[in-house]
Design a protein around this motif. Structure first.
Motif, PDB file in Angstrom:
ATOM      1  N   UNK A  86       0.818  -1.212   0.000  1.00  0.00           N
ATOM      2  CA  UNK A  86       0.000   0.000   0.000  1.00  0.00           C
ATOM      3  C   UNK A  86       0.849   1.259   0.000  1.00  0.00           C
ATOM      4  N   UNK A  87       2.173   1.093  -0.002  1.00  0.00           N
ATOM      5  CA  UNK A  87       3.062   2.242   0.016  1.00  0.00           C
ATOM      6  C   UNK A  87       3.216   2.881   1.372  1.00  0.00           C
ATOM      7  N   UNK A  88       2.942   2.125   2.438  1.00  0.00           N
ATOM      8  CA  UNK A  88       3.016   2.669   3.795  1.00  0.00           C
ATOM      9  C   UNK A  88       4.307   2.187   4.443  1.00  0.00           C
ATOM     10  N   UNK A  89       5.020   3.054   5.163  1.00  0.00           N
ATOM     11  CA  UNK A  89       6.357   2.703   5.670  1.00  0.00           C
ATOM     12  C   UNK A  89       6.315   1.761   6.869  1.00  0.00           C
ATOM     13  N   UNK A  90       7.319   0.908   6.938  1.00  0.00           N
ATOM     14  CA  UNK A  90       7.561   0.009   8.057  1.00  0.00           C
ATOM     15  C   UNK A  90       8.873   0.427   8.702  1.00  0.00           C
ATOM     16  N   UNK A  91       8.841   0.751   9.997  1.00  0.00           N
ATOM     17  CA  UNK A  91      10.001   1.306  10.676  1.00  0.00           C
ATOM     18  C   UNK A  91      10.520   0.315  11.707  1.00  0.00           C
ATOM     19  N   UNK A  92      11.818   0.061  11.687  1.00  0.00           N
ATOM     20  CA  UNK A  92      12.495  -0.816  12.640  1.00  0.00           C
ATOM     21  C   UNK A  92      13.323   0.051  13.578  1.00  0.00           C
ATOM     22  N   UNK A  93      13.095  -0.089  14.874  1.00  0.00           N
ATOM     23  CA  UNK A  93      13.797   0.721  15.865  1.00  0.00           C
ATOM     24  C   UNK A  93      14.702  -0.189  16.695  1.00  0.00           C
ATOM     25  N   UNK A  94      16.012  -0.021  16.517  1.00  0.00           N
ATOM     26  CA  UNK A  94      16.990  -0.767  17.308  1.00  0.00           C
ATOM     27  C   UNK A  94      17.002  -2.257  17.082  1.00  0.00           C
ATOM     28  N   UNK A 118      18.780   3.313  13.884  1.00  0.00           N
ATOM     29  CA  UNK A 118      19.841   2.699  14.667  1.00  0.00           C
ATOM     30  C   UNK A 118      19.928   3.393  16.029  1.00  0.00           C
ATOM     31  N   UNK A 119      19.289   2.793  17.013  1.00  0.00           N
ATOM     32  CA  UNK A 119      19.288   3.332  18.378  1.00  0.00           C
ATOM     33  C   UNK A 119      19.844   2.265  19.309  1.00  0.00           C
ATOM     34  N   UNK A 123      16.526   4.032  26.311  1.00  0.00           N
ATOM     35  CA  UNK A 123      15.970   5.384  26.294  1.00  0.00           C
ATOM     36  C   UNK A 123      15.901   5.935  24.874  1.00  0.00           C
ATOM     37  N   UNK A 124      16.943   5.688  24.080  1.00  0.00           N
ATOM     38  CA  UNK A 124      16.934   6.157  22.689  1.00  0.00           C
ATOM     39  C   UNK A 124      15.849   5.464  21.882  1.00  0.00           C
ATOM     40  N   UNK A 125      15.682   4.176  22.072  1.00  0.00           N
ATOM     41  CA  UNK A 125      14.674   3.436  21.319  1.00  0.00           C
ATOM     42  C   UNK A 125      13.267   3.875  21.692  1.00  0.00           C
ATOM     43  N   UNK A 126      13.037   4.091  22.990  1.00  0.00           N
ATOM     44  CA  UNK A 126      11.724   4.551  23.422  1.00  0.00           C
ATOM     45  C   UNK A 126      11.429   5.944  22.873  1.00  0.00           C
ATOM     46  N   UNK A 127      12.411   6.835  22.916  1.00  0.00           N
ATOM     47  CA  UNK A 127      12.214   8.191  22.414  1.00  0.00           C
ATOM     48  C   UNK A 127      11.894   8.168  20.932  1.00  0.00           C
ATOM     49  N   UNK A 128      12.646   7.398  20.170  1.00  0.00           N
ATOM     50  CA  UNK A 128      12.401   7.309  18.721  1.00  0.00           C
ATOM     51  C   UNK A 128      11.006   6.759  18.436  1.00  0.00           C
ATOM     52  N   UNK A 129      10.616   5.729  19.171  1.00  0.00           N
ATOM     53  CA  UNK A 129       9.299   5.135  18.952  1.00  0.00           C
ATOM     54  C   UNK A 129       8.192   6.124  19.276  1.00  0.00           C
ATOM     55  N   UNK A 130       8.337   6.850  20.365  1.00  0.00           N
ATOM     56  CA  UNK A 130       7.326   7.842  20.736  1.00  0.00           C
ATOM     57  C   UNK A 130       7.214   8.945  19.685  1.00  0.00           C
ATOM     58  N   UNK A 131       8.345   9.401  19.151  1.00  0.00           N
ATOM     59  CA  UNK A 131       8.297  10.453  18.139  1.00  0.00           C
ATOM     60  C   UNK A 131       7.624   9.965  16.859  1.00  0.00           C
ATOM     61  N   UNK A 145      12.975  -3.892  22.594  1.00  0.00           N
ATOM     62  CA  UNK A 145      13.104  -3.275  23.920  1.00  0.00           C
ATOM     63  C   UNK A 145      13.338  -4.351  24.974  1.00  0.00           C
ATOM     64  N   UNK A 146      14.512  -4.968  24.982  1.00  0.00           N
ATOM     65  CA  UNK A 146      14.737  -6.073  25.916  1.00  0.00           C
ATOM     66  C   UNK A 146      14.794  -5.657  27.377  1.00  0.00           C
ATOM     67  N   UNK A 147      15.154  -4.412  27.659  1.00  0.00           N
ATOM     68  CA  UNK A 147      15.356  -3.980  29.041  1.00  0.00           C
ATOM     69  C   UNK A 147      14.380  -2.888  29.464  1.00  0.00           C
ATOM     70  N   UNK A 148      13.272  -2.743  28.773  1.00  0.00           N
ATOM     71  CA  UNK A 148      12.309  -1.713  29.135  1.00  0.00           C
ATOM     72  C   UNK A 148      11.633  -2.046  30.462  1.00  0.00           C
TER      73      UNK A 148
END
Length: 271
Positions: A86-94, A118-119, A123-131, A145-148
């Protein structure tokens, strides 16, 4: 009017909520909630166990597995493929390792549909995901998020409520012992016959018993693997049954025989 009558009438009166709030309320009598949008997972047997019949949009889903980067794409590949079409982006965080683009292309996921963030730290991964969720910048967000901590998962769930994306948090099996605000939690493992065994151990509704078996041959291997490698369990069972069975011979002493002090048989008439 007695006070008790007032309480009864107040409890019986329907609760009036704004439409945007009423759509998020799940009545305990209905196990199929929530009322929000869902996307089919691409696995019919799994959709039958998911509230609403698919992956929930605007909510956090936790995926627990024994090893990271082992089965994520085999489980979520169908929905990611549909979104990419559908042309919709898939984002991988960390992700724990660099995405293998040729392998993902074999699964129907072109490089143009993927965004890799690449986080390193939690904390970096959570921030990126929230944004990403606040900006409505992705149709599918897959974060490792293994240590969240539980409070961080709760915050992520709150941010997911304001989005329309599919949000997944990949975590280790040990996280099952922790409390989580995610309304949907799954545990998955790889079986011998290229299958995924999935248990939905938290959902809105009745408790899910047992596991759901999902056939899942990676990429285009189904067209090149021989049958004995596609179903190794059946092949091993057939091979085991074709082997000659061992013959067990038991020597029984004569009914009139006895044993001496060294365990040697001695006939009764010989003593």
């Amino acid at each position: 009017m007695p006070v008790s009558d007032v309480h009864v009438r107040a409890a019986a009166a329907p609760l009036s909520l704004p439409p945007e709030v009423a759509g998020r309320v799940w009545p305990a009598r209905a196990w199929t909630g929530p009322r929000g949008a869902v996307r089919p997972s691409g696995h019919a047997a799994l959709d039958a166990e998911l509230p609403g019949g698919g992956w929930p949009c605007g909510a956090l889903t936790e995926l627990l597995q024994p090893q990271p980067a082992l089965l994520e794409w085999r489980l979520m590949g169908p929905v990611a493929r549909a979104l990419a079409a559908e042309g919709r982006p898939v984002v991988l965080v960390g992700p724990p390792q660099v995405p293998h683009l040729p392998g993902l292309a074999q699964c129907g996921l072109p490089a143009s549909a993927l965004v890799w963030v690449q986080a390193q730290t939690t904390a970096e991964r959570l921030w990126c995901t929230e944004q990403l969720l606040r900006a409505q910048a992705a149709a599918l967000v897959l974060a490792w998020l293994p240590q969240a901590r539980p409070e961080q998962i709760r915050r992520l769930q709150v941010n997911a409520l304001g989005s329309e994306a599919l949000v997944f948090a990949c975590r280790p099996l040990a996280a099952r012992q922790e409390s989580s605000a995610a309304p949907l939690r799954l545990q998955a493992r790889v079986d011998l016959d290229w299958a995924l065994q999935v248990q939905v151990f938290k959902r809105r509704g009745p408790v899910h018993e047992g596991e759901v078996s999902l056939p899942s041959v990676p990429g285009s291997l189904g067209a090149v693997l021989p049958s004995r490698l596609l179903q190794p369990r059946r092949w091993l069972a057939a091979r085991r049954s074709a082997l000659p069975q061992p013959v067990v011979v038991r020597e029984e002493a004569d009914a009139d025989a006895h044993a001496d002090a060294l365990g040697r048989p001695v006939l009764a008439g010989a003593r």
